[in-house]
Each structure stands twice: as structure tokens, then as C-alpha cells.
Design a protein around this motif. Sequence first.
Motif, PDB file in Angstrom:
ATOM      1  N   ASP A 177      11.962 -19.741  29.662  1.00  0.00           N
ATOM      2  CA  ASP A 177      13.400 -20.028  29.578  1.00  0.00           C
ATOM      3  C   ASP A 177      14.235 -18.749  29.590  1.00  0.00           C
ATOM      4  O   ASP A 177      15.379 -18.758  30.041  1.00  0.00           O
ATOM      5  CB  ASP A 177      13.739 -20.800  28.293  1.00  0.00           C
ATOM      6  N   MET A 178      13.680 -17.673  29.077  1.00  0.00           N
ATOM      7  CA  MET A 178      14.426 -16.424  28.946  1.00  0.00           C
ATOM      8  C   MET A 178      14.411 -15.580  30.220  1.00  0.00           C
ATOM      9  O   MET A 178      15.254 -14.707  30.383  1.00  0.00           O
ATOM     10  CB  MET A 178      13.854 -15.605  27.781  1.00  0.00           C
ATOM     11  N   ILE A 179      13.463 -15.838  31.098  1.00  0.00           N
ATOM     12  CA  ILE A 179      13.285 -15.015  32.293  1.00  0.00           C
ATOM     13  C   ILE A 179      14.131 -15.556  33.443  1.00  0.00           C
ATOM     14  O   ILE A 179      14.016 -16.720  33.808  1.00  0.00           O
ATOM     15  CB  ILE A 179      11.794 -14.955  32.677  1.00  0.00           C
ATOM     16  N   GLN A 180      14.969 -14.683  34.009  1.00  0.00           N
ATOM     17  CA  GLN A 180      15.804 -15.086  35.137  1.00  0.00           C
ATOM     18  C   GLN A 180      15.134 -14.851  36.486  1.00  0.00           C
ATOM     19  O   GLN A 180      15.441 -15.535  37.456  1.00  0.00           O
ATOM     20  CB  GLN A 180      17.144 -14.327  35.121  1.00  0.00           C
ATOM     21  N   TYR A 181      14.261 -13.858  36.578  1.00  0.00           N
ATOM     22  CA  TYR A 181      13.597 -13.523  37.840  1.00  0.00           C
ATOM     23  C   TYR A 181      12.121 -13.265  37.560  1.00  0.00           C
ATOM     24  O   TYR A 181      11.771 -12.737  36.513  1.00  0.00           O
ATOM     25  CB  TYR A 181      14.198 -12.251  38.462  1.00  0.00           C
ATOM     26  N   ASP A 182      11.280 -13.614  38.523  1.00  0.00           N
ATOM     27  CA  ASP A 182       9.869 -13.241  38.387  1.00  0.00           C
ATOM     28  C   ASP A 182       9.248 -13.003  39.747  1.00  0.00           C
ATOM     29  O   ASP A 182       9.616 -13.633  40.726  1.00  0.00           O
ATOM     30  CB  ASP A 182       9.076 -14.280  37.591  1.00  0.00           C
ATOM     31  N   SER A 200      -0.098 -19.143  39.265  1.00  0.00           N
ATOM     32  CA  SER A 200       0.323 -20.427  38.691  1.00  0.00           C
ATOM     33  C   SER A 200      -0.057 -20.508  37.212  1.00  0.00           C
ATOM     34  O   SER A 200       0.714 -21.018  36.393  1.00  0.00           O
ATOM     35  CB  SER A 200      -0.266 -21.610  39.466  1.00  0.00           C
ATOM     36  N   TYR A 201      -1.206 -19.972  36.857  1.00  0.00           N
ATOM     37  CA  TYR A 201      -1.624 -19.926  35.464  1.00  0.00           C
ATOM     38  C   TYR A 201      -0.694 -19.007  34.659  1.00  0.00           C
ATOM     39  O   TYR A 201      -0.277 -19.346  33.555  1.00  0.00           O
ATOM     40  CB  TYR A 201      -3.073 -19.445  35.354  1.00  0.00           C
ATOM     41  N   SER A 202      -0.354 -17.867  35.232  1.00  0.00           N
ATOM     42  CA  SER A 202       0.530 -16.916  34.551  1.00  0.00           C
ATOM     43  C   SER A 202       1.893 -17.537  34.288  1.00  0.00           C
ATOM     44  O   SER A 202       2.455 -17.380  33.201  1.00  0.00           O
ATOM     45  CB  SER A 202       0.682 -15.644  35.387  1.00  0.00           C
ATOM     46  N   ARG A 203       2.425 -18.252  35.264  1.00  0.00           N
ATOM     47  CA  ARG A 203       3.723 -18.918  35.062  1.00  0.00           C
ATOM     48  C   ARG A 203       3.613 -19.986  33.970  1.00  0.00           C
ATOM     49  O   ARG A 203       4.531 -20.139  33.162  1.00  0.00           O
ATOM     50  CB  ARG A 203       4.221 -19.514  36.377  1.00  0.00           C
ATOM     51  N   ALA A 204       2.513 -20.713  33.955  1.00  0.00           N
ATOM     52  CA  ALA A 204       2.309 -21.730  32.913  1.00  0.00           C
ATOM     53  C   ALA A 204       2.249 -21.073  31.536  1.00  0.00           C
ATOM     54  O   ALA A 204       2.790 -21.608  30.562  1.00  0.00           O
ATOM     55  CB  ALA A 204       1.037 -22.532  33.182  1.00  0.00           C
ATOM     56  N   CYS A 205       1.621 -19.911  31.454  1.00  0.00           N
ATOM     57  CA  CYS A 205       1.554 -19.197  30.170  1.00  0.00           C
ATOM     58  C   CYS A 205       2.943 -18.809  29.682  1.00  0.00           C
ATOM     59  O   CYS A 205       3.233 -18.912  28.490  1.00  0.00           O
ATOM     60  CB  CYS A 205       0.681 -17.953  30.297  1.00  0.00           C
ATOM     61  N   LEU A 206       3.820 -18.382  30.597  1.00  0.00           N
ATOM     62  CA  LEU A 206       5.186 -18.034  30.205  1.00  0.00           C
ATOM     63  C   LEU A 206       5.884 -19.229  29.569  1.00  0.00           C
ATOM     64  O   LEU A 206       6.658 -19.078  28.628  1.00  0.00           O
ATOM     65  CB  LEU A 206       5.990 -17.544  31.410  1.00  0.00           C
ATOM     66  N   GLY A 207       5.590 -20.412  30.082  1.00  0.00           N
ATOM     67  CA  GLY A 207       6.173 -21.632  29.527  1.00  0.00           C
ATOM     68  C   GLY A 207       5.546 -22.043  28.213  1.00  0.00           C
ATOM     69  O   GLY A 207       6.102 -22.861  27.482  1.00  0.00           O
ATOM     70  N   GLY A 208       4.384 -21.489  27.893  1.00  0.00           N
ATOM     71  CA  GLY A 208       3.693 -21.834  26.656  1.00  0.00           C
ATOM     72  C   GLY A 208       3.951 -20.884  25.502  1.00  0.00           C
ATOM     73  O   GLY A 208       3.517 -21.126  24.383  1.00  0.00           O
ATOM     74  N   ILE A 209       4.668 -19.802  25.761  1.00  0.00           N
ATOM     75  CA  ILE A 209       4.974 -18.839  24.692  1.00  0.00           C
ATOM     76  C   ILE A 209       6.322 -19.219  24.094  1.00  0.00           C
ATOM     77  O   ILE A 209       7.371 -19.006  24.700  1.00  0.00           O
ATOM     78  CB  ILE A 209       5.005 -17.397  25.232  1.00  0.00           C
ATOM     79  N   GLU A 210       6.266 -19.795  22.900  1.00  0.00           N
ATOM     80  CA  GLU A 210       7.492 -20.205  22.236  1.00  0.00           C
ATOM     81  C   GLU A 210       8.053 -19.028  21.430  1.00  0.00           C
ATOM     82  O   GLU A 210       7.405 -18.527  20.525  1.00  0.00           O
ATOM     83  CB  GLU A 210       7.239 -21.406  21.328  1.00  0.00           C
ATOM     84  N   VAL A 211       9.232 -18.606  21.806  1.00  0.00           N
ATOM     85  CA  VAL A 211       9.889 -17.474  21.152  1.00  0.00           C
ATOM     86  C   VAL A 211      10.610 -17.954  19.896  1.00  0.00           C
ATOM     87  O   VAL A 211      10.526 -17.328  18.842  1.00  0.00           O
ATOM     88  CB  VAL A 211      10.870 -16.794  22.130  1.00  0.00           C
ATOM     89  N   LYS A 233      23.187 -10.068  24.703  1.00  0.00           N
ATOM     90  CA  LYS A 233      24.029 -10.970  25.496  1.00  0.00           C
ATOM     91  C   LYS A 233      25.308 -10.247  25.926  1.00  0.00           C
ATOM     92  O   LYS A 233      25.735 -10.359  27.073  1.00  0.00           O
ATOM     93  CB  LYS A 233      24.357 -12.228  24.702  1.00  0.00           C
ATOM     94  N   GLU A 234      25.894  -9.501  25.003  1.00  0.00           N
ATOM     95  CA  GLU A 234      27.108  -8.739  25.310  1.00  0.00           C
ATOM     96  C   GLU A 234      26.866  -7.741  26.435  1.00  0.00           C
ATOM     97  O   GLU A 234      27.731  -7.530  27.273  1.00  0.00           O
ATOM     98  CB  GLU A 234      27.600  -8.001  24.066  1.00  0.00           C
ATOM     99  N   ARG A 235      25.697  -7.141  26.445  1.00  0.00           N
ATOM    100  CA  ARG A 235      25.353  -6.148  27.473  1.00  0.00           C
ATOM    101  C   ARG A 235      24.772  -6.793  28.734  1.00  0.00           C
ATOM    102  O   ARG A 235      24.360  -6.101  29.647  1.00  0.00           O
ATOM    103  CB  ARG A 235      24.375  -5.121  26.911  1.00  0.00           C
ATOM    104  N   ARG A 236      24.739  -8.105  28.735  1.00  0.00           N
ATOM    105  CA  ARG A 236      24.246  -8.890  29.879  1.00  0.00           C
ATOM    106  C   ARG A 236      22.835  -8.469  30.305  1.00  0.00           C
ATOM    107  O   ARG A 236      22.566  -8.230  31.478  1.00  0.00           O
ATOM    108  CB  ARG A 236      25.222  -8.827  31.042  1.00  0.00           C
ATOM    109  N   VAL A 237      21.950  -8.375  29.331  1.00  0.00           N
ATOM    110  CA  VAL A 237      20.558  -8.032  29.599  1.00  0.00           C
ATOM    111  C   VAL A 237      19.899  -9.179  30.361  1.00  0.00           C
ATOM    112  O   VAL A 237      20.036 -10.341  29.995  1.00  0.00           O
ATOM    113  CB  VAL A 237      19.798  -7.744  28.278  1.00  0.00           C
ATOM    114  N   ILE A 238      19.217  -8.827  31.420  1.00  0.00           N
ATOM    115  CA  ILE A 238      18.503  -9.790  32.262  1.00  0.00           C
ATOM    116  C   ILE A 238      17.016  -9.547  32.073  1.00  0.00           C
ATOM    117  O   ILE A 238      16.556  -8.405  32.150  1.00  0.00           O
ATOM    118  CB  ILE A 238      18.873  -9.590  33.749  1.00  0.00           C
ATOM    119  N   LEU A 239      16.252 -10.609  31.860  1.00  0.00           N
ATOM    120  CA  LEU A 239      14.795 -10.472  31.742  1.00  0.00           C
ATOM    121  C   LEU A 239      14.139 -10.909  33.038  1.00  0.00           C
ATOM    122  O   LEU A 239      14.554 -11.897  33.657  1.00  0.00           O
ATOM    123  CB  LEU A 239      14.256 -11.330  30.604  1.00  0.00           C
ATOM    124  N   ALA A 240      13.104 -10.172  33.406  1.00  0.00           N
ATOM    125  CA  ALA A 240      12.328 -10.487  34.603  1.00  0.00           C
ATOM    126  C   ALA A 240      10.855 -10.244  34.293  1.00  0.00           C
ATOM    127  O   ALA A 240      10.517  -9.532  33.354  1.00  0.00           O
ATOM    128  CB  ALA A 240      12.776  -9.621  35.775  1.00  0.00           C
TER     129      ALA A 240
END
Length: 136
Positions: free
Chosen positions: A49-54, A30-41, A14-21
Motif C-alpha cells: 500500500d505504501m509503495i507507489q512504484y516498483d 510475483s512472489y516478491s510482490r505478494a510478500c510486499l502485500g503480506g508485510i503489515e506496517v 508526507k509534508e516532504r512528499r516522500v515517494i516509496l518505490a
Amino acid sequence: RKALRELALDPVYKERRVILAAASSSEEPSYSRACLGGIEVLPGLTLRDMIQYDQIGRTGKLTSRKTTHFTLLHEESGVPYNEMLFFDDCNWGDHCADVTRSVGVVSQRTPHGMRLSEFHTGLTKYDAEARKRLGG
């Protein structure tokens, strides 16, 4: 998920302002995006939730080459290519070499999925490249 948990919990990212994409050449975006929402970290926190760009898929400006994905990620985020770190689990091609050679992104192959050791290897490679870039 250990690498993702580290990204979520260690304040240094967070301090280094890391951005996830995400850059995926999936034929089912659409399936791939749904999978991202199904992976609970963490409880209540998904990978989506963690990804800012895709850039996901192979239509429009996107092709099976990840270089097209990175061009759009760069345009959207404003992050210079040489400040990006790419992890890829593809086993039928070497997207890492292609993206590194084409646009200068530091990359790390993860042929068995993202393992914590490969995550740290990628960070070490990125750090070494950043030191070279900054003259140190």
C-alpha cells in the motif's frame, strides 16, 4: 518495521512528499510482490500500500544490476536520481555502490535488513548530499 512505521506515521514524510518505490532483482517477481502485500506496517496498511512504484525481476529491460531498475523508476516517477535514497540488504554484491556510481543515487547498505539506525544513517547521508547540491 520501525522505519516503515516511522514513514507511515511521521507527518514530515508526507509534508516532504516522500515517494516509496521498490527495486528488486528477484527471480520470482510475483512472489516478491505478494510478500510486499503480506508485510503489515500498521493494522490495515501493508508495505504494498505504501509503495507507489516498483521494478521487480530480471526480465525485459531489468537485469541483475539495480541500475536497470533505477532507470525505469526514474522514467516512471520523474524523480531525479540525485533526489532518490536507496536502501539495499544484498550481501553478495554491492548494489549501493553500483547505483551511486552509475546514476548518482544516495544509498545505504542494510546487510541485516532495514534497521532503524540504518534508516536514519541513510537519511543523514541524503540530507548531506542535498545540502551540497543546494550549496549549503
